[in-house]
Design a protein around this motif. Structure first.
Motif, short mmCIF file in Angstrom:
data_model
loop_
_atom_site.label_atom_id
_atom_site.label_comp_id
_atom_site.label_asym_id
_atom_site.label_seq_id
_atom_site.Cartn_x
_atom_site.Cartn_y
_atom_site.Cartn_z
N VAL A 165 0.85 -1.19 0.00
CA VAL A 165 0.00 0.00 0.00
C VAL A 165 0.89 1.24 0.00
N LYS A 166 0.53 2.22 -0.86
CA LYS A 166 1.31 3.47 -0.86
C LYS A 166 1.00 4.23 0.42
N ARG A 167 2.01 4.84 0.97
CA ARG A 167 1.83 5.49 2.27
C ARG A 167 2.36 6.91 2.28
N GLU A 168 1.73 7.71 3.14
CA GLU A 168 2.14 9.09 3.32
C GLU A 168 2.78 9.23 4.68
N SER A 169 4.00 9.71 4.71
CA SER A 169 4.66 9.94 5.99
C SER A 169 3.86 10.99 6.77
N THR A 170 3.74 10.78 8.08
CA THR A 170 2.97 11.71 8.90
C THR A 170 3.76 12.97 9.22
N GLY A 171 5.08 12.87 9.10
CA GLY A 171 5.90 14.02 9.48
C GLY A 171 6.24 14.02 10.96
N VAL A 172 5.75 13.02 11.68
CA VAL A 172 6.03 12.94 13.12
C VAL A 172 6.98 11.77 13.36
N VAL A 173 8.09 12.12 13.96
CA VAL A 173 9.11 11.11 14.21
C VAL A 173 8.54 9.95 15.04
N GLY A 174 8.74 8.75 14.56
CA GLY A 174 8.35 7.57 15.34
C GLY A 174 6.97 7.04 15.04
N ILE A 175 6.04 7.92 14.65
CA ILE A 175 4.69 7.44 14.38
C ILE A 175 4.66 6.63 13.09
N ASP A 176 5.43 7.06 12.11
CA ASP A 176 5.50 6.30 10.86
C ASP A 176 5.92 4.86 11.11
N LYS A 177 6.81 4.69 12.07
CA LYS A 177 7.27 3.32 12.38
C LYS A 177 6.13 2.47 12.92
#
Lengths: 365, 237
Positions: free
Chosen positions: B8-20
């Motif tokens: 699935v294509k994903r958009e980084s949230t811009g918040v460190v750690g949440i993307d993980k």
């Protein structure tokens, strides 16, 4: 899970389902069916620290001796059952009695009463319950409270007065023949006739915690069949059970002993609970612990040298908040570094709120 | 939890750690909610989400339904990313729209319709979406069923486009006189910022729902600092 037979299905799904219906700051209510009557009853519960009951037991033994303490505990335990179960007025068919007793034992077991985890009937008139690591008695060595529970359970479901005995610290037995008709202690108050008048939110700019908040953040853990908070075991109880304790202790002229034991126990626990932080942070913590464990919502004010504590959605049925007030007394003594005593304890007319005034003791003991 | 790249294509949230926690980011094109009590950091998070989109060259729209522009500027001034945010806004990569109460009646038809027709938009934030319920209820005279239908139509509109939507939600559960119209069932994923105050405030982010994602099941601590919301150290893969 496998396939249940009709009897198990009826018991598990229809007669004894247990559902948490309300879990909000200061209030925990679960729902269970009254036995056999298929009538839903809601029970308000709160969580209490095991160590407080252990300390109370130890102090009682010191004063009146082991035998009399056991007798007292037995009476309290038997009365518990009248608060835990709500008789529907219908007689339980004989072929269902053993199943009902076992199911009721399971509901106690879920609260950490593991001595009721292994129950069996030997023939028609002989009952055995056993289990290790039972709440309270695992530390006191005396499960008389729970032999009272067993006596109460058997009496309720069989309809005649049955007593139970302690065989050892992990075993309770009962041999019974039906003679004397059993009359349950039918307290005139329903489970939820009191304590809910102020369930509506009290105005507060600050957030109070609920039990599920404590679980969400891992502050309450459930392991080996028991709940733990801050390293201590906590026991869920229908909220009038502490009132039952107070009633029996008061009747025996032991209320001062109860007060001193609970104040000391909670004071000792405060060394862990309120290890860090300033007074303001500790007060925030105490009110959030109380609201998270279902003890109502606490507001604390200072008036001169007095501490005025207002509690809303008070978890009482008979209007007696003494037990909790004693425990709170110990916390406040630790937080403020002074010995307080209860100068007054007033309940609102509908038992929905309480005001407790704590005053510094003039002479230290 | 090991972070495996999903298809699935994903958009980084811009918040460190949440993307993980969500296998690299929010699934592209979905509608997501971020909920939590007042002061948890929802608006800050949503600004960071908008900024991240603009950094990647996507036109990102931030709609505030309850506060004036000056409040948004004050928030930006508090954080280190504020200057970059304003620069990208000047370049047209970030659009900020603030609405006052009188204009609520136009939100559904005018604003959301306009947003839906702009094919350049990559990200959309509505802060807070709860205000939209009020607009539907009061201005359009709708009953609860009507509001729910309105929300579903808006969601359908958002999902049909190429942008990823983040809605800030003020309450997690129904109660206290407010209805949430089962919004948590309608969104594709939910981030929950929450805090526990037992004398010392402990903040955690939970992800109770995220479609098409093997999200972290545990709550993870976060802080609000000069760089905005950041998931703390100690979270291990």
């Amino acid at each position: 899970m496998g396939v249940w037979n009709i009897r198990d299905y009826t018991l598990n799904k229809l007669i004894f389902p247990r559902i948490l219906v309300i879990d909000k700051p200061g209030v925990i209510i679960n729902s269970a069916s009254a036995f056999y009557g298929l009538k839903q009853s809601r029970k308000r519960i709160a969580y209490f620290f095991e160590d407080d009951f252990v300390a109370l037991d130890a102090a009682t033994v010191d004063l009146i001796g082991k035998e009399k303490t056991s007798e007292l505990n037995y009476k309290i335990g038997k009365h518990f059952v009248s608060r835990h179960l709500k008789p529907s007025g219908k007689e339980v068919p004989s072929f269902l009695r053993q199943s009902f007793v076992k199911k009721a034992c399971e509901s106690f077991q879920s609260a950490g009463v593991s001595i009721l985890g292994n129950v069996s009937f030997e023939g028609k008139n002989s009952f055995v319950a056993s289990g290790k690591d039972n709440v309270i008695s695992r530390k006191t060595g005396d499960p008389s409270l729970f032999s009272g529970v067993v006596g109460g359970l058997l009496s309720h479901f069989y309809g005649f007065n049955i007593e139970a005995d302690v065989l050892d610290s992990e075993t309770i037995i009962s041999n019974f023949d039906g003679v004397e008709r059993f009359t349950p202690i039918l307290d005139e108050k329903d489970f939820l006739s009191g304590g809910l008048g102020s369930l509506k939110e009290q105005n507060s700019f600050e957030r109070y915690l609920s039990f599920k908040d404590l679980i969400k953040f891992g502050e309450v853990e459930y392991r080996e069949g028991k709940h733990h908070f801050a390293g201590s075991l906590i026991v869920p109880m229908e909220v009038s059970i502490p009132e039952v304790y107070v009633k029996y202790y008061r009747d025996e002229g032991l209320l001062d002993l109860m007060r001193d034991a609970l104040v000391k126990s909670s004071f000792d626990r405060s060394k862990v609970l309120f290890e860090s932080g300033n007074v303001s942070e500790k007060l925030k913590k105490v009110r959030n612990i109380l609201s998270g464990l279902g003890w109502g919502k606490l507001f604390i004010d200072k008036k001169g040298k007095d501490l005025v504590c207002n509690v809303f959605a008070v978890p009482v049925i008979f209007g007696d908040y003494s037990f909790q007030a004693f425990v709170l007394n110990g916390y406040l003594n630790y937080i403020f570094g002074k010995n307080h005593e209860i100068a007054s304890l007033r309940m609102s007319a509908d038992f929905s709120s309480a005001e407790i005034v704590y005053r510094v003791r003039k002479v230290d003991p | 939890m090991s972070v495996k790249l999903s298809k699935v294509k994903r958009e980084s949230t811009g918040v460190v750690g949440i993307d993980k926690m969500i296998q690299g980011g929010l699934p592209k094109g979905g509608v997501f909610g971020i909920s939590g009590p007042p002061g948890a950091g929802k608006s800050i998070f949503s600004l960071q989400f908008v900024l991240e989109g603009a950094r990647k060259g996507d036109k990102s729209v931030y709609i505030n339904l309850e506060e004036p522009r000056s409040n948004v500027d004050n928030m930006l001034a508090e954080f280190g990313f504020g200057e970059e945010f304003l620069k990208l806004e000047k370049k047209g990569l970030i659009v900020v729209k603030c609405f006052d109460y009188e204009k609520y009646s136009k939100i559904s038809e005018d604003l959301f319709k306009q947003v839906g027709e702009d094919e350049k938009i990559g990200r959309l934030v509505v802060d807070s979406f709860n205000c939209f319920f009020a607009s539907g209820y009061e201005f359009e005279g709708k009953n609860e069923f009507g509001v729910r239908k309105m929300i579903t139509e808006v969601f359908r509109n958002f999902r049909g486009k190429s942008f990823t939507t983040l809605l800030t939600l003020e309450r997690e559960e129904k109660g206290f006189g407010e209805a949430n119209y089962n919004i948590h069932y309608l969104v594709d994923g939910l981030l929950n910022l929450d805090y526990l105050d037992l004398g010392v405030i402990e903040r955690r982010v939970f992800i109770p729902k995220m479609r098409w994602t093997a999200q972290s099941k545990e709550g993870v601590g976060y802080e609000i600092g000069v760089d905005g919301v950041a998931v703390g150290e100690g979270w291990e893969e």
